[in-house]
Design a protein around this motif. Structure first.
Motif, PDB file in Angstrom:
ATOM      1  N   THR A   1       0.507  -2.533  -5.810  1.00 52.12           N
ATOM      2  CA  THR A   1       0.751  -1.619  -4.706  1.00 52.12           C
ATOM      3  C   THR A   1      -0.503  -1.776  -3.413  1.00 52.12           C
ATOM      4  OG1 THR A   1       1.959  -0.163  -5.951  1.00 52.12           O
ATOM      5  CG2 THR A   1       1.187   0.545  -3.949  1.00 52.12           C
ATOM      6  N   PHE A   2      -1.575  -1.786  -3.879  1.00 51.03           N
ATOM      7  CA  PHE A   2      -2.670  -1.769  -2.861  1.00 51.03           C
ATOM      8  C   PHE A   2      -2.722  -3.108  -2.173  1.00 51.03           C
ATOM      9  CE2 PHE A   2      -4.438   1.503  -5.955  1.00 51.03           C
ATOM     10  CZ  PHE A   2      -4.497   2.343  -4.911  1.00 51.03           C
TER      11      PHE A   2
ATOM     12  N   LEU B   1     -13.308   1.377  10.083  1.00 49.36           N
ATOM     13  CA  LEU B   1     -11.920   0.382  10.103  1.00 49.36           C
ATOM     14  C   LEU B   1     -10.798   1.240   9.461  1.00 49.36           C
ATOM     15  CD1 LEU B   1     -13.836  -2.783   9.310  1.00 49.36           C
ATOM     16  CD2 LEU B   1     -12.236  -2.558  11.024  1.00 49.36           C
ATOM     17  N   ILE B   2     -11.542   1.984   7.999  1.00 50.76           N
ATOM     18  CA  ILE B   2     -10.446   2.833   7.574  1.00 50.76           C
ATOM     19  C   ILE B   2      -9.758   3.780   8.259  1.00 50.76           C
ATOM     20  CG2 ILE B   2     -10.260   4.670   5.559  1.00 50.76           C
ATOM     21  CD1 ILE B   2     -12.454   3.009   4.188  1.00 50.76           C
ATOM     22  N   LYS B   3     -10.595   4.373   9.276  1.00 51.32           N
ATOM     23  CA  LYS B   3      -9.926   5.251  10.326  1.00 51.32           C
ATOM     24  C   LYS B   3      -8.771   4.750  10.949  1.00 51.32           C
ATOM     25  CE  LYS B   3     -13.866   8.185  10.718  1.00 51.32           C
ATOM     26  NZ  LYS B   3     -15.040   8.653  11.735  1.00 51.32           N
ATOM     27  N   GLN B   4      -8.701   3.376  11.205  1.00 56.93           N
ATOM     28  CA  GLN B   4      -7.758   2.705  11.821  1.00 56.93           C
ATOM     29  C   GLN B   4      -6.526   2.382  11.184  1.00 56.93           C
ATOM     30  OE1 GLN B   4      -9.323  -0.885  13.355  1.00 56.93           O
ATOM     31  NE2 GLN B   4     -11.307   0.089  14.302  1.00 56.93           N
ATOM     32  N   ILE B   5      -6.433   2.912   9.902  1.00 54.24           N
ATOM     33  CA  ILE B   5      -5.172   2.635   8.877  1.00 54.24           C
ATOM     34  C   ILE B   5      -4.015   3.645   9.422  1.00 54.24           C
ATOM     35  CG2 ILE B   5      -4.176   2.837   6.777  1.00 54.24           C
ATOM     36  CD1 ILE B   5      -6.839   2.033   5.586  1.00 54.24           C
TER      37      ILE B   5
ATOM     38  N   THR C   1       1.090   6.428   8.140  1.00 56.53           N
ATOM     39  CA  THR C   1       2.277   5.918   7.086  1.00 56.53           C
ATOM     40  C   THR C   1       1.777   5.303   6.073  1.00 56.53           C
ATOM     41  OG1 THR C   1       2.426   3.862   8.403  1.00 56.53           O
ATOM     42  CG2 THR C   1       3.783   5.614   9.022  1.00 56.53           C
ATOM     43  N   ARG C   2       0.541   4.887   5.921  1.00 55.32           N
ATOM     44  CA  ARG C   2      -0.175   4.290   4.787  1.00 55.32           C
ATOM     45  C   ARG C   2      -1.397   4.947   4.396  1.00 55.32           C
ATOM     46  NH1 ARG C   2       0.339  -1.414   7.996  1.00 55.32           N
ATOM     47  NH2 ARG C   2       2.316  -1.487   8.008  1.00 55.32           N
TER      48      ARG C   2
END
Length: 201
Positions: free
Chosen positions: A132-133, A163-167, A170-171
């Motif tokens: 899934t990941f 970078l995580i903040k850019q996800i 919806t994910r």
């Protein structure tokens, strides 16, 4: 590392460069130093040599020498040998996993830990939901994946968090899990998942 160790009861001081680290050592005489070998002002090798020289001059007044563990983004054997030759007691490469940090503290300080039975750990969760990941990561832009992998390899937590903040929302489950990995110092698992999403081992 400061957050991790403080959370379980260690008294932690953080130095921004070699000179302030030397001041902390001289004033506080810590049991152990996690030492970045590439500190500004005075690098880790010079700092270690200075501390060992001072300890040798004041051996009568010391209970025991400070344990120094060199830390570097390099995993080269030459860098390890140079750190040990400078006077470090041990050497680890970044990113350091949570398990490595606590294992080294136990080894060098003779600590014993009492573990609380918690929910499934991050490694087990990655294995159980790996596909899934991996599939979700594969949907992210190639350049974003490259930057995330590079930041994780450099153990640059600030860059990883940015970078995580850019996800996209919806994910959000992916963002939440990556944040959990960062919190537990498991950047190695982030690198692993990125490699799997790229179809590499």
């Amino acid at each position: 590392m400061v957050d991790l160790l403080s959370a379980v009861g260690f008294e932690v001081l953080e130095a921004v460069d070699g000179k302030s680290a030397l001041d902390f050592w001289d004033r506080e005489m810590p049991d152990l130093i996690w030492l970045d070998m590439r500190l500004p002002e005075m690098d880790g090798h010079e700092l270690t040599q200075w501390i060992r020289a001072e300890e040798a001059l004041n051996v009568i007044h010391l209970d025991q020498p400070t344990v120094i563990i060199g830390v570097s983004a390099s995993a080269l054997e030459d860098d390890r040998q140079r750190a040990l030759a400078s006077g470090c007691d041990d050497f680890v490469s970044k990113p350091c996993s949570e398990a490595t940090i606590f294992d080294k503290l136990k080894e060098h300080l003779g600590l014993e830990y009492i573990y609380e039975d918690t929910s499934i750990n991050s490694s087990s969760l990655v294995l159980s939901q790996e596909s899934t990941f991996v599939k979700t990561l594969a949907l992210m832009p190639v350049e974003w994946l490259y930057q995330l992998g590079l930041a994780a390899q450099m153990a640059d937590e600030d860059a990883v968090l940015h970078l995580i903040k850019q996800i996209p929302d919806t994910r959000s489950f992916l963002a939440e899990f990556l944040l959990e990995l960062v919190h537990h110092l498991r950047l190695d698992l982030i690198i692993y998942l990125i490699h799997q999403s790229n179809g590499t081992e």
